[in-house]
Write an enzyme that holds these catalytic residues in place. Structure first.
Site, mmCIF file in Angstrom:
data_model
loop_
_atom_site.group_PDB
_atom_site.id
_atom_site.type_symbol
_atom_site.label_atom_id
_atom_site.label_comp_id
_atom_site.label_asym_id
_atom_site.label_seq_id
_atom_site.Cartn_x
_atom_site.Cartn_y
_atom_site.Cartn_z
ATOM 1 N N HIS A 1 0.959 -1.362 0.217
ATOM 2 C CA HIS A 1 -0.042 0.184 0.142
ATOM 3 C C HIS A 1 0.691 1.351 -0.043
ATOM 4 C CE1 HIS A 1 -3.977 1.936 0.663
ATOM 5 N NE2 HIS A 1 -3.382 2.614 1.149
ATOM 6 N N ASP B 1 0.177 5.447 -1.272
ATOM 7 C CA ASP B 1 -0.771 6.436 -1.605
ATOM 8 C C ASP B 1 -0.189 7.613 -2.312
ATOM 9 O OD1 ASP B 1 -3.457 6.092 -0.304
ATOM 10 O OD2 ASP B 1 -2.390 5.911 1.517
ATOM 11 N N GLU C 1 -8.868 1.317 -2.387
ATOM 12 C CA GLU C 1 -8.944 1.552 -0.950
ATOM 13 C C GLU C 1 -10.388 2.038 -0.488
ATOM 14 O OE1 GLU C 1 -6.226 3.114 2.850
ATOM 15 O OE2 GLU C 1 -6.231 4.310 1.006
ATOM 16 N N HIS D 1 -13.183 2.117 3.765
ATOM 17 C CA HIS D 1 -11.953 2.887 4.408
ATOM 18 C C HIS D 1 -12.353 3.302 5.890
ATOM 19 C CE1 HIS D 1 -9.401 6.449 4.393
ATOM 20 N NE2 HIS D 1 -8.587 5.332 4.102
ATOM 21 N N HIS E 1 -8.547 -1.757 7.298
ATOM 22 C CA HIS E 1 -9.329 -0.921 7.506
ATOM 23 C C HIS E 1 -11.098 -1.366 8.076
ATOM 24 C CE1 HIS E 1 -7.762 3.037 6.807
ATOM 25 N NE2 HIS E 1 -7.179 2.634 5.709
ATOM 26 N N HIS F 1 -2.219 -3.338 4.619
ATOM 27 C CA HIS F 1 -1.299 -2.258 5.530
ATOM 28 C C HIS F 1 -2.070 -2.312 7.059
ATOM 29 C CE1 HIS F 1 -4.583 0.209 3.666
ATOM 30 N NE2 HIS F 1 -4.157 1.362 4.511
ATOM 31 N N ASP G 1 2.172 2.099 3.763
ATOM 32 C CA ASP G 1 1.257 3.202 4.017
ATOM 33 C C ASP G 1 1.944 4.668 3.563
ATOM 34 O OD1 ASP G 1 -1.292 4.482 3.746
ATOM 35 O OD2 ASP G 1 -1.458 4.266 5.909
#
Length: 395
Positions: free
Chosen positions: A20, A22, A123, A150, A191, A212, A320
């Protein structure tokens, strides 16, 4: 040979598959996808955790790029398409370093070529807007995992950080999992609420991932994975990919964050408010109460425990990066992975163990999902179920 040297030597053969990152969202937020303004071929350490030189320095051989969008996006499907387009632009701009990857075989081919296999993960189930057709569309565009939620619930699944509503997965949520299995899209349980984790493991015929997430027994945060769920991974075949976010891995940081959030609310601000007035309040709190700092050792503690609960064949890494404001000492950006491997070597992990952690487990789980999908596609047609037709029967 020092532990650092041994770690770097191992990464040359078995690089990191990171679950993961971003970067696409950071590029959206910082420069609205102006990739000249944030050219990742050059050092972007003043702005980002991620660029190609630091990916190379960190021994990254495959990256799942998150195509995350906010849960309150007015058109989450369109926003997700923009994120996918960002990844595609990055691949077009940097073909010598980044290789498109859709399969486990593609990942291995990239490793053989010395390029970084680039995959995508959506995500949050809000990205499909309750549509199995949209889910298939994302798969067709290259998305190879979807995180079921999420930070907020979706209509068919409970999030770890929202008030329970479905009690886990609804009937439509279970159908989403089955359709993901049929496609060969990995079911990502980061999540989600623990009830959702358990329901998804019950519903899935393919291995799942946590792209993650860390250990809840080591750090009591709802974003982490309880031991009873980790203990189910051997039977499922899935992989839990440890994350580095301090407020998920260090109990003192969890407690500090709760106090900081309460301080914001006491001053009339939402805890995520980043206006100048709100940040003034937050900085004053941080001056009075310094933020606890996680370290490489903190993350290694999670991996030690997760190994005991799930076994070495069911662990991976999902940093992350560019999705968190703070990182542990020694893991400041994507160049830091050798520091974690060196710490694990010093703790007695073998090179064979680390090869599974960095590369083999993540490749195996995608290959297994593809194998399940081939069997299901021979016997099952695409599902055209709707949330109205399935969940009305549960009401």
């Amino acid at each position: 040979m020092t532990s650092q040297e041994a770690a770097r030597e191992l990464l040359r053969e078995f690089p990191v598959v990171d679950g993961h990152n971003d970067l696409p969202w950071a590029l959206r937020e910082q420069v609205r996808y102006d990739l000249d303004a944030r050219d990742i071929a050059a050092d972007q350490s003043a702005h980002l955790h991620t660029d190609i030189p630091r990916l190379r320095a960190g021994g990254v051989g495959a990256q799942y790029w998150s195509v995350y969008v906010r849960t309150d996006s007015p058109d989450p499907v369109a926003a997700t398409l923009e994120q996918i387009d960002c990844v595609r632009q990055l691949l077009t701009r940097h073909p010598e370093d980044l290789r498109p990857a859709l399969t486990a075989a593609d990942m291995e081919a990239a490793r053989g070529e010395g390029r970084i296999a680039s995959l995508m993960g959506a995500e949050g189930g809000h990205s499909i807007a309750n549509s199995l057709g949209a889910l298939r569309g994302l798969y067709g565009l290259g998305v190879r995992y979807m995180t079921l939620t999420h930070n907020d619930n979706v209509d068919w699944a409970d999030s770890a950080t929202d008030e329970p509503r479905a009690g886990g997965l609804t009937a439509f949520g279970r159908e989403v999992v089955r359709e993901m299995n049929r496609l060969g899209m990995l079911v990502d349980l980061s999540h989600v609420a623990a009830t959702t984790m358990r329901d998804a493991l019950d519903a899935s015929s393919a291995p799942v991932i946590f792209s993650h997430s860390s250990s809840r027994a080591v750090c009591d945060h709802p974003r982490n994975v309880p031991d009873d769920v980790l203990e189910r991974l051997p039977a499922n075949g899935g992989v839990a990919m440890v994350t580095f976010v301090p407020k998920f891995v260090l109990q003192a940081a969890v407690d500090w964050t709760a106090e900081a959030d309460e301080n914001m609310r006491a001053h009339g601000f939402h805890h995520l408010d980043t206006t100048a007035e709100a940040m003034k309040v937050h900085r004053a709190f941080e001056e009075r109460h310094p933020r606890p700092v996680a370290t490489v050792s903190t993350v290694a503690d999670h991996l030690d425990h997760m190994r005991e609960a799930a076994g070495i064949d069911h662990l991976g890494i999902g940093g992350d990066y560019d999705g968190t404001a703070f990182t542990p000492d020694g893991l400041a950006d994507v160049s830091g992975y050798p520091n974690l491997l060196a710490e694990l070597l010093d703790r007695g992990w073998s090179k064979a163990d680390l090869a599974k952690l960095t590369w083999k487990n993540a490749v195996r789980v995608l290959d297994a999902a593809e194998d399940v999908a081939r069997g299901l596609q021979a016997t099952r047609s695409p599902s055209n179920a709707t949330i109205e037709s399935l969940d009305a029967s549960e009401a």
